[in-house]
Design an enzyme around this catalytic site. Structure first.
Site, short mmCIF file in Angstrom:
data_model
loop_
_atom_site.label_atom_id
_atom_site.label_comp_id
_atom_site.label_asym_id
_atom_site.label_seq_id
_atom_site.Cartn_x
_atom_site.Cartn_y
_atom_site.Cartn_z
N SER A 1 0.85 -1.18 0.00
CA SER A 1 0.00 0.00 0.00
C SER A 1 0.89 1.24 0.00
O SER A 1 1.98 1.23 0.57
CB SER A 1 -0.90 0.00 1.24
OG SER A 1 -1.49 1.27 1.43
N LYS B 1 -0.36 -3.57 5.14
CA LYS B 1 -1.27 -4.23 4.21
C LYS B 1 -0.53 -5.17 3.27
O LYS B 1 0.58 -4.89 2.81
CB LYS B 1 -2.04 -3.20 3.39
CG LYS B 1 -3.11 -2.46 4.16
CD LYS B 1 -4.03 -1.70 3.22
CE LYS B 1 -4.95 -2.62 2.47
NZ LYS B 1 -5.83 -1.89 1.53
N ASN C 1 -2.05 -6.58 0.03
CA ASN C 1 -3.20 -6.63 -0.87
C ASN C 1 -3.11 -7.83 -1.81
O ASN C 1 -2.04 -8.13 -2.35
CB ASN C 1 -3.29 -5.35 -1.69
CG ASN C 1 -3.53 -4.12 -0.84
OD1 ASN C 1 -4.35 -4.15 0.06
ND2 ASN C 1 -2.81 -3.05 -1.11
N ARG D 1 -18.72 -5.47 -48.05
CA ARG D 1 -17.56 -5.02 -47.26
C ARG D 1 -18.05 -3.88 -46.40
O ARG D 1 -18.66 -2.94 -46.92
CB ARG D 1 -16.42 -4.56 -48.18
CG ARG D 1 -15.80 -5.65 -49.06
CD ARG D 1 -14.78 -6.51 -48.31
NE ARG D 1 -13.69 -5.74 -47.77
CZ ARG D 1 -12.66 -5.26 -48.49
NH1 ARG D 1 -12.61 -5.49 -49.79
NH2 ARG D 1 -11.70 -4.58 -47.91
#
Length: 501
Positions: free
Chosen positions: A291, A297, A299, A331
């Site tokens: 973080s 943290k 994550n 086309r």
């Protein structure tokens, strides 16, 4: 100023899931240009072998088809003049062929003869997809092999099943892994079955120019198409598909299905790795999951990246269908052009997601003790379905209430108690409601054992793996699959020795 500062190109700064050199090699602009050149060089080879181009011309075109000879960025800008990259590239290719044809064999006659830009670009994108899908399947098989090992190793690892976010029934982590395996293997098998056809139709899909080219030859335009398809490793189409885009949408749908399956796994890991759940953890790596503000943290960024791809892929597939429905005339005017970015982005998302999920699956950390702890949060109430099925027939009607209704009353009264007291309350009320003559204490406790109410969980897992033996691998465990923390461990830690809640 570093070299990176000199580039104004898109290198994936806002697309971290696919910002990988391996993805760029397979799907970047240079790869697209190389695929276009491969189609042109392959066509020259086919024409020379058929006697429709001068001897020696294929070698000259092949030498000129070296992607390093071309300015990719310059061609991209010049593509605005004709609305596709084939037109400016052809001008440069012809110039290179002319310069390299030092023996004047007439190699220019082999360049793009009877083809149109859509023939070349459609075929090139199929070639690009073939190479990307080959690489993708390598990662997918590594993932399914790891999941198959988890399914077998954790066949008896109890956890709680969840329905509409709530605890539902006893489950096993082995069955969860098997279901992950099932979703991905089925999607991958579908992807492998998608045909990637060559496109050769000429200016309006009638092969008119090809018919003129082959006049007097033993080969027909269809023979030339088949030979080029074999040369490039693409499928042979029964006819031109300039405005029939099933080949494109089928591939897009199959790629989206693979990312769906990867996203399901990532979504489950995201929930199960929450600190308050703590049943799984992603593999750790230096500098990953950090973080910018909170040092503590970790994550689950692998799952985050995979989920980001799964949330984007359906929209890209829908764009392919939107384009296909608007391929007007023989086309199209704009619908074809709107296909290209969605087509390539789907390849990139699938490749990026599979690469991240492979690392996740091969290093996934499993915490059986946390699974058991969460299972016990609902206590014996989790067995109320099984208890009702077994016990209701044993109870006589009382006060107009059937046995099943009496057992529902027990559940309702239990839920009025504080959560911490519900386990004991349910056992007590159940014992009061069921005469010991009908069900002994020992029999009642057997009914309240989560392991007694797994149904066919083990057999379901076995059948799933048996249905996809080519995706189950050799059975060798992934690097960390055997390092699950055993149930009953008093202090639960992850593979780095850090405590898990």
């Amino acid at each position: 100023m570093t070299a990176s500062h000199l580039s104004d190109g898109d290198v994936g700064l806002l697309s971290p899931v696919s910002a990988s050199p391996s993805v760029a090699v397979l799907t970047g602009d240079r790869a697209v240009l190389a695929a276009i050149l491969a189609v042109e060089a392959g066509w020259a080879s086919v024409l020379e072998k058929a006697g429709l181009a001068p001897a020696g011309s294929a070698a000259v075109v092949d030498a000129a088809a070296d992607v390093d000879r071309y300015d990719v960025a310059g061609i991209a800008v010049r593509a605005q003049g004709g609305a596709n990259p084939v037109i400016p590239l052809l001008a440069d290719l012809r110039a290179e062929v002319k310069a390299l044809d030092t023996e004047s064999v007439g190699a220019l006659r082999a360049v793009h003869a009877s083809l149109t830009s859509q023939d070349v670009l459609d075929s090139a994108l199929m070639l690009l997809a073939r190479n990307a899908v080959t690489a993708l399947m390598t990662d997918v098989r590594a993932i399914t092999t790891a999941l198959a090992v988890f399914a077998e190793q954790h066949a008896d690892t109890l956890c709680v099943g969840r329905s509409l976010t709530q605890h539902s029934l006893p489950f096993t982590f082995g069955l969860k892994a098997a279901q992950w395996f099932h979703g991905l293997a089925a999607a991958a098998r579908r992807l492998e079955a998608v045909e990637l056809p060559l496109q050769t139709g000429g200016a309006a899909g009638t092969l008119a120019a090809g018919t003129v080219l082959t006049k007097g030859s033993v080969d027909t335009p269809f023979d030339l198409s088949g030979n080029l398809a074999a040369h490039l490793g693409l499928a042979v189409a029964p006819g031109p598909w300039h405005t029939n885009r099933l080949a494109v949408t089928s591939l897009g749908d199959a790629l989206a299905a693979v990312t769906d399956a990867l996203g399901k796994i990532a979504g489950d890991v995201l929930f199960l790795s929450r600190p308050e759940v703590g049943e799984l953890a992603e593999p750790r790596a230096a500098g990953r999951g950090v973080s910018s503000a909170m040092p503590q943290k970790q994550n689950p960024v692998l799952s985050v990246l995979v989920r980001s791809a799964a949330l984007q892929a359906p929209g890209q597939a829908a764009q392919l269908h939107l384009a296909a429905a608007n391929f007007n005339d023989e086309r199209p005017d704009g619908a074809w052009h709107s296909e290209w970015p969605a087509f390539r982005q789907l390849l990139r998302l699938a490749l990026g997601a599979a690469g991240h999920l492979r690392e996740l699956a091969e290093g996934l950390q499993v915490f059986p003790a946390a699974m058991r702890r969460n299972l016990e949060l609902s206590g014996p109430l989790l067995l109320s379905e099984g208890v009702s099925a077994a016990v209701a027939p044993l109870l006589e009607e009382r006060d107009g209430r059937t046995g099943k209704q009496q057992l529902q009353d027990v559940v309702d009264r239990t839920l009025q108690a504080p959560p911490a007291e519900q386990s004991g309350t349910y056992r007590r009320l159940l014992r009061e409601a069921v005469p010991a003559s009908a069900l002994s204490d020992e029999q009642l406790e057997e009914l309240l054992d989560p392991a007694s109410y797994l149904g066919q969980a083990g057999e379901i897992s076995r059948r799933i793996l048996a249905a996809f033996p080519d995706f189950a691998g050799s059975g060798e465990p992934p690097a960390d699959a055997g390092r699950a923390i055993p149930a009953g461990t008093t202090t639960e830690t992850d593979l780095n020795g850090d405590p898990r809640g």
